[in-house]
Write a protein that holds these residues in place. Sequence first.
Motif, PDB file in Angstrom:
ATOM      1  N   VAL A 177     -27.702 -52.750 -69.550  1.00 17.82           N
ATOM      2  CA  VAL A 177     -26.192 -53.388 -69.885  1.00 17.82           C
ATOM      3  C   VAL A 177     -25.017 -52.319 -70.354  1.00 17.82           C
ATOM      4  O   VAL A 177     -25.477 -51.701 -71.100  1.00 17.82           O
ATOM      5  CB  VAL A 177     -26.458 -54.655 -70.704  1.00 17.82           C
ATOM      6  N   PHE A 178     -24.082 -52.523 -69.430  1.00 23.38           N
ATOM      7  CA  PHE A 178     -23.004 -51.543 -70.004  1.00 23.38           C
ATOM      8  C   PHE A 178     -21.832 -52.336 -70.354  1.00 23.38           C
ATOM      9  O   PHE A 178     -21.108 -52.877 -69.563  1.00 23.38           O
ATOM     10  CB  PHE A 178     -22.534 -50.560 -69.139  1.00 23.38           C
ATOM     11  N   PRO A 179     -21.585 -52.712 -71.833  1.00 25.51           N
ATOM     12  CA  PRO A 179     -20.414 -53.551 -71.929  1.00 25.51           C
ATOM     13  C   PRO A 179     -19.169 -52.659 -71.942  1.00 25.51           C
ATOM     14  O   PRO A 179     -19.118 -51.763 -72.599  1.00 25.51           O
ATOM     15  CB  PRO A 179     -20.795 -54.209 -73.476  1.00 25.51           C
ATOM     16  N   ILE A 180     -18.143 -53.449 -71.248  1.00 21.37           N
ATOM     17  CA  ILE A 180     -16.842 -52.740 -71.339  1.00 21.37           C
ATOM     18  C   ILE A 180     -15.949 -53.620 -71.891  1.00 21.37           C
ATOM     19  O   ILE A 180     -15.768 -54.857 -71.826  1.00 21.37           O
ATOM     20  CB  ILE A 180     -16.340 -52.678 -69.839  1.00 21.37           C
ATOM     21  N   HIS A 181     -15.074 -53.058 -72.848  1.00 19.68           N
ATOM     22  CA  HIS A 181     -14.111 -53.875 -73.817  1.00 19.68           C
ATOM     23  C   HIS A 181     -13.277 -54.598 -73.137  1.00 19.68           C
ATOM     24  O   HIS A 181     -12.485 -53.902 -72.153  1.00 19.68           O
ATOM     25  CB  HIS A 181     -13.499 -52.776 -74.684  1.00 19.68           C
ATOM     26  N   PRO A 182     -12.863 -55.611 -73.473  1.00 13.68           N
ATOM     27  CA  PRO A 182     -11.985 -56.711 -72.535  1.00 13.68           C
ATOM     28  C   PRO A 182     -10.663 -56.325 -72.757  1.00 13.68           C
ATOM     29  O   PRO A 182      -9.694 -56.596 -71.743  1.00 13.68           O
ATOM     30  CB  PRO A 182     -12.257 -57.980 -73.147  1.00 13.68           C
ATOM     31  N   ALA A 183      -9.989 -55.579 -73.552  1.00 11.73           N
ATOM     32  CA  ALA A 183      -8.672 -54.850 -73.591  1.00 11.73           C
ATOM     33  C   ALA A 183      -8.520 -53.763 -72.525  1.00 11.73           C
ATOM     34  O   ALA A 183      -7.457 -53.401 -72.060  1.00 11.73           O
ATOM     35  CB  ALA A 183      -8.263 -54.296 -74.935  1.00 11.73           C
ATOM     36  N   ILE A 184      -9.636 -53.207 -71.885  1.00 13.40           N
ATOM     37  CA  ILE A 184      -9.488 -52.286 -70.757  1.00 13.40           C
ATOM     38  C   ILE A 184      -9.003 -53.145 -69.486  1.00 13.40           C
ATOM     39  O   ILE A 184      -9.523 -54.005 -69.180  1.00 13.40           O
ATOM     40  CB  ILE A 184     -10.679 -51.419 -70.462  1.00 13.40           C
ATOM     41  N   PRO A 185      -7.912 -52.401 -68.739  1.00 12.94           N
ATOM     42  CA  PRO A 185      -7.727 -52.997 -67.563  1.00 12.94           C
ATOM     43  C   PRO A 185      -8.684 -53.259 -66.643  1.00 12.94           C
ATOM     44  O   PRO A 185      -9.609 -52.362 -66.478  1.00 12.94           O
ATOM     45  CB  PRO A 185      -6.595 -52.472 -67.055  1.00 12.94           C
ATOM     46  N   ARG A 186      -8.673 -54.276 -65.716  1.00 14.24           N
ATOM     47  CA  ARG A 186      -9.445 -54.643 -64.553  1.00 14.24           C
ATOM     48  C   ARG A 186      -9.927 -53.335 -63.797  1.00 14.24           C
ATOM     49  O   ARG A 186     -11.051 -53.032 -63.522  1.00 14.24           O
ATOM     50  CB  ARG A 186      -9.354 -55.656 -63.954  1.00 14.24           C
ATOM     51  N   GLU A 187      -8.973 -52.632 -63.376  1.00 17.14           N
ATOM     52  CA  GLU A 187      -9.063 -51.613 -62.208  1.00 17.14           C
ATOM     53  C   GLU A 187      -9.959 -50.355 -63.156  1.00 17.14           C
ATOM     54  O   GLU A 187     -10.585 -49.826 -62.635  1.00 17.14           O
ATOM     55  CB  GLU A 187      -7.878 -51.040 -61.913  1.00 17.14           C
ATOM     56  N   ASP A 192     -34.171 -60.991 -60.710  1.00 13.29           N
ATOM     57  CA  ASP A 192     -34.832 -59.735 -60.802  1.00 13.29           C
ATOM     58  C   ASP A 192     -33.934 -58.700 -61.524  1.00 13.29           C
ATOM     59  O   ASP A 192     -33.752 -57.479 -61.345  1.00 13.29           O
ATOM     60  CB  ASP A 192     -35.126 -59.066 -59.542  1.00 13.29           C
ATOM     61  N   CYS A 193     -33.579 -59.223 -62.871  1.00 15.14           N
ATOM     62  CA  CYS A 193     -32.336 -58.457 -63.696  1.00 15.14           C
ATOM     63  C   CYS A 193     -32.903 -57.343 -64.309  1.00 15.14           C
ATOM     64  O   CYS A 193     -32.357 -56.159 -64.047  1.00 15.14           O
ATOM     65  CB  CYS A 193     -32.170 -59.420 -64.726  1.00 15.14           C
ATOM     66  N   ALA A 194     -34.658 -57.047 -64.278  1.00 15.04           N
ATOM     67  CA  ALA A 194     -34.885 -55.970 -64.739  1.00 15.04           C
ATOM     68  C   ALA A 194     -34.556 -54.771 -63.932  1.00 15.04           C
ATOM     69  O   ALA A 194     -34.721 -53.427 -64.596  1.00 15.04           O
ATOM     70  CB  ALA A 194     -36.589 -56.265 -65.036  1.00 15.04           C
ATOM     71  N   SER A 195     -34.584 -54.895 -62.640  1.00 10.38           N
ATOM     72  CA  SER A 195     -34.484 -53.618 -61.623  1.00 10.38           C
ATOM     73  C   SER A 195     -32.915 -53.301 -61.616  1.00 10.38           C
ATOM     74  O   SER A 195     -32.564 -52.671 -60.530  1.00 10.38           O
ATOM     75  CB  SER A 195     -35.153 -54.130 -60.507  1.00 10.38           C
ATOM     76  N   HIS A 196     -32.140 -54.084 -62.390  1.00  5.07           N
ATOM     77  CA  HIS A 196     -30.668 -53.849 -62.074  1.00  5.07           C
ATOM     78  C   HIS A 196     -29.901 -53.509 -63.424  1.00  5.07           C
ATOM     79  O   HIS A 196     -30.425 -53.586 -64.497  1.00  5.07           O
ATOM     80  CB  HIS A 196     -29.989 -55.063 -61.475  1.00  5.07           C
ATOM     81  N   ARG A 197     -28.887 -52.745 -63.293  1.00  2.34           N
ATOM     82  CA  ARG A 197     -27.965 -52.361 -64.160  1.00  2.34           C
ATOM     83  C   ARG A 197     -26.595 -53.142 -64.025  1.00  2.34           C
ATOM     84  O   ARG A 197     -26.194 -53.429 -63.007  1.00  2.34           O
ATOM     85  CB  ARG A 197     -27.512 -50.868 -64.430  1.00  2.34           C
ATOM     86  N   TYR A 198     -26.059 -53.686 -65.342  1.00  2.31           N
ATOM     87  CA  TYR A 198     -24.978 -54.553 -65.110  1.00  2.31           C
ATOM     88  C   TYR A 198     -23.796 -53.797 -66.075  1.00  2.31           C
ATOM     89  O   TYR A 198     -24.112 -53.818 -67.054  1.00  2.31           O
ATOM     90  CB  TYR A 198     -25.231 -55.937 -65.461  1.00  2.31           C
ATOM     91  N   ALA A 199     -22.622 -53.849 -65.552  1.00  5.59           N
ATOM     92  CA  ALA A 199     -21.534 -53.838 -66.616  1.00  5.59           C
ATOM     93  C   ALA A 199     -20.761 -54.974 -66.684  1.00  5.59           C
ATOM     94  O   ALA A 199     -20.612 -55.759 -65.712  1.00  5.59           O
ATOM     95  CB  ALA A 199     -20.582 -52.624 -65.661  1.00  5.59           C
ATOM     96  N   PRO A 253     -20.833 -48.160 -63.892  1.00  2.73           N
ATOM     97  CA  PRO A 253     -21.796 -47.139 -63.219  1.00  2.73           C
ATOM     98  C   PRO A 253     -22.009 -47.730 -61.943  1.00  2.73           C
ATOM     99  O   PRO A 253     -22.192 -48.991 -61.792  1.00  2.73           O
ATOM    100  CB  PRO A 253     -23.231 -47.167 -64.283  1.00  2.73           C
ATOM    101  N   GLN A 254     -22.298 -47.011 -60.774  1.00  2.00           N
ATOM    102  CA  GLN A 254     -22.723 -47.315 -59.765  1.00  2.00           C
ATOM    103  C   GLN A 254     -24.121 -47.472 -59.351  1.00  2.00           C
ATOM    104  O   GLN A 254     -24.978 -46.707 -59.749  1.00  2.00           O
ATOM    105  CB  GLN A 254     -22.148 -46.392 -58.458  1.00  2.00           C
TER     106      GLN A 254
END
Length: 72
Positions: free
Chosen positions: A54-64, A24-31, A71-72
């Motif tokens: 979908v919220f892509p986060i650059h891979p160079a950004i630290p995991r924390e 049910d991906c359509a009802s969710h948001r993913y970072a 987004p929550q």
Amino acid sequence: MFILNDNVIEIDALTARLDRVLSDCASHRYAIHINNTAEILSTLLFLRDQGAGVFPIHPAIPRETAQSMAPQ
């Protein structure tokens, strides 16, 4: 399938794996915070096709930091 840096990327295997894991991906948001360019693009295309946010986060950004940006 798409071409990345003159390499053909087959997304069928990843798509099948994501289809089994995500529902049910359509009802969710993913970072997305993935180092592998082919994997992030394949995942992004899969989720967009499923109607997910979908919220892509650059891979160079630290995991924390990436976790706090997601987004929550």
